[in-house]
Design a protein around this motif. Structure first.
Motif, mmCIF file in Angstrom:
data_model
loop_
_atom_site.group_PDB
_atom_site.id
_atom_site.type_symbol
_atom_site.label_atom_id
_atom_site.label_comp_id
_atom_site.label_asym_id
_atom_site.label_seq_id
_atom_site.Cartn_x
_atom_site.Cartn_y
_atom_site.Cartn_z
ATOM 1 N N VAL A 1 -14.552 4.452 -16.822
ATOM 2 C CA VAL A 1 -14.975 4.186 -15.180
ATOM 3 C C VAL A 1 -13.588 4.074 -14.267
ATOM 4 N N VAL A 2 -12.445 3.681 -14.999
ATOM 5 C CA VAL A 2 -11.461 3.366 -14.144
ATOM 6 C C VAL A 2 -10.929 4.909 -13.826
ATOM 7 N N TYR A 3 -10.860 5.794 -14.943
ATOM 8 C CA TYR A 3 -10.393 7.413 -14.646
ATOM 9 C C TYR A 3 -11.369 8.025 -13.771
ATOM 10 N N ASP A 4 -12.663 7.723 -13.951
ATOM 11 C CA ASP A 4 -13.668 8.342 -12.859
ATOM 12 C C ASP A 4 -13.413 7.797 -11.377
ATOM 13 N N GLY A 5 -13.077 6.590 -11.392
ATOM 14 C CA GLY A 5 -12.816 5.928 -10.124
ATOM 15 C C GLY A 5 -11.451 6.458 -9.484
ATOM 16 N N VAL A 6 -10.478 6.737 -10.179
ATOM 17 C CA VAL A 6 -9.317 7.173 -9.770
ATOM 18 C C VAL A 6 -9.385 8.754 -9.242
ATOM 19 N N GLN A 7 -10.108 9.422 -9.986
ATOM 20 C CA GLN A 7 -10.498 10.865 -9.642
ATOM 21 C C GLN A 7 -11.388 10.877 -8.255
ATOM 22 N N ALA A 8 -12.283 10.143 -8.333
ATOM 23 C CA ALA A 8 -13.138 10.168 -7.012
ATOM 24 C C ALA A 8 -12.207 9.669 -5.933
ATOM 25 N N ALA A 9 -11.275 8.638 -6.110
ATOM 26 C CA ALA A 9 -10.321 8.223 -5.152
ATOM 27 C C ALA A 9 -9.539 9.479 -4.580
ATOM 28 N N ILE A 10 -9.156 10.286 -5.485
ATOM 29 C CA ILE A 10 -8.153 11.406 -5.184
ATOM 30 C C ILE A 10 -8.754 12.345 -4.472
ATOM 31 N N GLU A 11 -9.949 12.784 -5.052
ATOM 32 C CA GLU A 11 -10.901 13.938 -4.322
ATOM 33 C C GLU A 11 -11.438 13.391 -2.823
ATOM 34 N N GLN A 12 -11.801 12.179 -2.635
ATOM 35 C CA GLN A 12 -12.236 11.701 -1.336
ATOM 36 C C GLN A 12 -11.279 11.332 -0.515
ATOM 37 N N GLN A 13 -9.880 11.248 -0.989
ATOM 38 C CA GLN A 13 -8.807 10.842 -0.073
ATOM 39 C C GLN A 13 -8.998 9.543 0.411
ATOM 40 N N ALA A 14 -9.127 8.621 -0.692
ATOM 41 C CA ALA A 14 -9.622 7.249 -0.283
ATOM 42 C C ALA A 14 -8.296 6.495 -0.114
ATOM 43 N N PHE B 1 0.885 -1.119 0.092
ATOM 44 C CA PHE B 1 -0.096 -0.107 -0.023
ATOM 45 C C PHE B 1 0.814 1.302 0.194
ATOM 46 N N ALA B 2 0.252 2.283 -0.595
ATOM 47 C CA ALA B 2 0.887 3.687 -0.575
ATOM 48 C C ALA B 2 1.203 4.108 0.836
ATOM 49 N N LYS B 3 2.148 4.837 1.028
ATOM 50 C CA LYS B 3 2.136 5.405 2.877
ATOM 51 C C LYS B 3 0.986 6.394 2.572
ATOM 52 N N SER B 4 0.855 7.196 1.836
ATOM 53 C CA SER B 4 -0.132 8.173 1.795
ATOM 54 C C SER B 4 -0.989 8.089 0.258
ATOM 55 N N GLY B 5 -2.316 8.783 0.146
ATOM 56 C CA GLY B 5 -2.735 8.699 -1.261
ATOM 57 C C GLY B 5 -3.607 7.172 -1.444
ATOM 58 N N PRO B 6 -4.334 7.252 -2.460
ATOM 59 C CA PRO B 6 -4.816 5.948 -2.840
ATOM 60 C C PRO B 6 -3.951 4.882 -3.682
ATOM 61 N N THR B 7 -4.255 3.610 -3.016
ATOM 62 C CA THR B 7 -3.707 2.469 -3.628
ATOM 63 C C THR B 7 -4.678 1.691 -4.637
ATOM 64 N N VAL B 8 -4.511 1.464 -6.069
ATOM 65 C CA VAL B 8 -5.227 0.902 -6.600
ATOM 66 C C VAL B 8 -5.172 -0.587 -6.888
ATOM 67 N N ILE B 9 -6.187 -1.378 -6.363
ATOM 68 C CA ILE B 9 -6.074 -2.718 -6.476
ATOM 69 C C ILE B 9 -6.726 -3.289 -7.947
ATOM 70 N N LEU B 10 -6.251 -3.714 -8.939
ATOM 71 C CA LEU B 10 -6.992 -4.018 -10.030
ATOM 72 C C LEU B 10 -7.147 -5.592 -10.181
ATOM 73 N N PHE B 11 -8.466 -5.969 -10.272
ATOM 74 C CA PHE B 11 -8.903 -7.598 -10.237
ATOM 75 C C PHE B 11 -9.085 -8.078 -11.554
ATOM 76 N N VAL B 12 -8.040 -9.079 -11.903
ATOM 77 C CA VAL B 12 -8.282 -9.579 -13.355
ATOM 78 C C VAL B 12 -8.549 -11.224 -13.284
#
Ligand code: GDP
Length: 282
Positions: free
Chosen positions: A151-164, A76-87
């Motif tokens: 959708v991925v782009y929107d997800g990443v933006q939401a994660a940044i904005e919401q400090q997920a 995981f990132a020390k701060s900011g969002p970490t993305v976990i992509l499921f394939v």
């Protein structure tokens, strides 16, 4: 006593066969069974329960020495969002695993978001939304048939904005059109790396343990096309043995990070050598 010896020998015959069937390799299976037999004698185990315990402990030790737990942790990132992509292909348990894992991290007080990037299969988004509601986490979704990368782009933006802390991305698994799927996954990955250049990313390949050798073929396919960082092995609650973990480790050098043991939210465990030994043995 002689009766016990016979039980004993049957036990080791079965064990040897199990190890061979579980793709451990015949030579290793013979060698390991001999070592286990010696250990049982050494420990003077008498009852079936005692013998089972000695064998299990020894197997765990063996796999720990082989480094089977190495790198089974999540990064995981020390701060900011970490993305976990499921394939993974359809039906292996991607959405279910996301639902379970999201609940787990939420319980650890992490802010979690889900992105429904399987816009191809009817019902996929809805299925993720059911998990989202159950877990109390927001799901970022697009309209049916929309570009999954958006959708991925929107997800990443939401994660940044919401400090997920974590954004889980569910992806499509249609195998009939491999090349398109792999290109689609590569595009998602590029977007994530572009938007979050400093952050680590996990790419978890989900495999259904009941599909045996097929799962290994799938692992090769996905590994060639995406930078898989770990495996989730599902449906180990059924009759399947975890034997495919060994070829996955030895040939593909991919760590198994989680195992799925049922359909409910709590049926997920971090992988460890003991589970593996037990799944071979049980
Ligand atoms: P996806 O298409 O890869 O997203 O797969 P799903 O998450 O929709 O799972 C397909 C089916 O497998 C569903 O019925 C799940 O409930 C079931 N499933 C997923 N993981 C497990 C598991 O560890 N054990 C069992 N028994 N069923 C599972």
């Amino acid at each position: 006593m002689s009766n016990f010896r016979r039980v004993d020998e049957d036990f080791f015959d079965d064990l040897e066969e199990t190890l061979i069937k579980a793709d451990v390799g015949a030579e290793t299976a013979f060698q390991l069974t001999d070592e286990l037999r010696d250990e049982v004698k050494l420990q003077n185990a008498k009852s079936k329960e005692e013998v089972s315990k000695v064998v299990l402990d020894k197997l765990v030790e063996h796999y720990e020495q082989q480094g089977i737990n190495e790198d089974a942790t999540m990064h995981f990132a020390k701060s900011g969002p970490t993305v976990i992509l499921f394939v993974g292909v359809n039906g292996v348990g991607k959405t279910t695993t996301i639902g379970k894992l999201a609940a787990r991290y939420k319980q650890e007080d992490k802010k979690v978001l889900l992105a429904a990037a399987d816009t191809f299969r009817a019902g996929a988004t809805q299925q993720l939304q059911v998990w989202g509601e159950r877990d109390g986490v927001e799901v970022i979704a697009g309209s049916a048939g929309s570009d999954p990368a958006s959708v991925v782009y929107d997800g990443v933006q939401a994660a940044i904005e919401q400090q997920a802390d974590i954004l889980f991305v569910d992806t499509a698994g249609r195998l009939q059109n491999n090349q398109n799927l792999m290109q689609e996954l590569a595009k998602m990955k590029r977007i994530i790396e572009r938007e979050l250049p400093e952050q680590p990313m996990e790419v978890l390949l989900v495999l259904d343990s009941t599909t045996g050798q097929n799962a290994i073929q799938q692992a090769k396919l996905f590994k060639d096309s995406t930078d898989v960082t770990g495996i989730v092995l599902t449906k180990l609650d059924g009759t399947a043995k975890g034997g495919i973990i060994l070829p996955i480790r030895n040939e593909l050098h991919l760590p198994v990070k989680w195992i799925g043991l049922g359909e409910q939210v709590g049926d997920l465990q971090p992988f460890n050598a003991k589970d593996f030994a037990q799944s071979l043995f049980g």
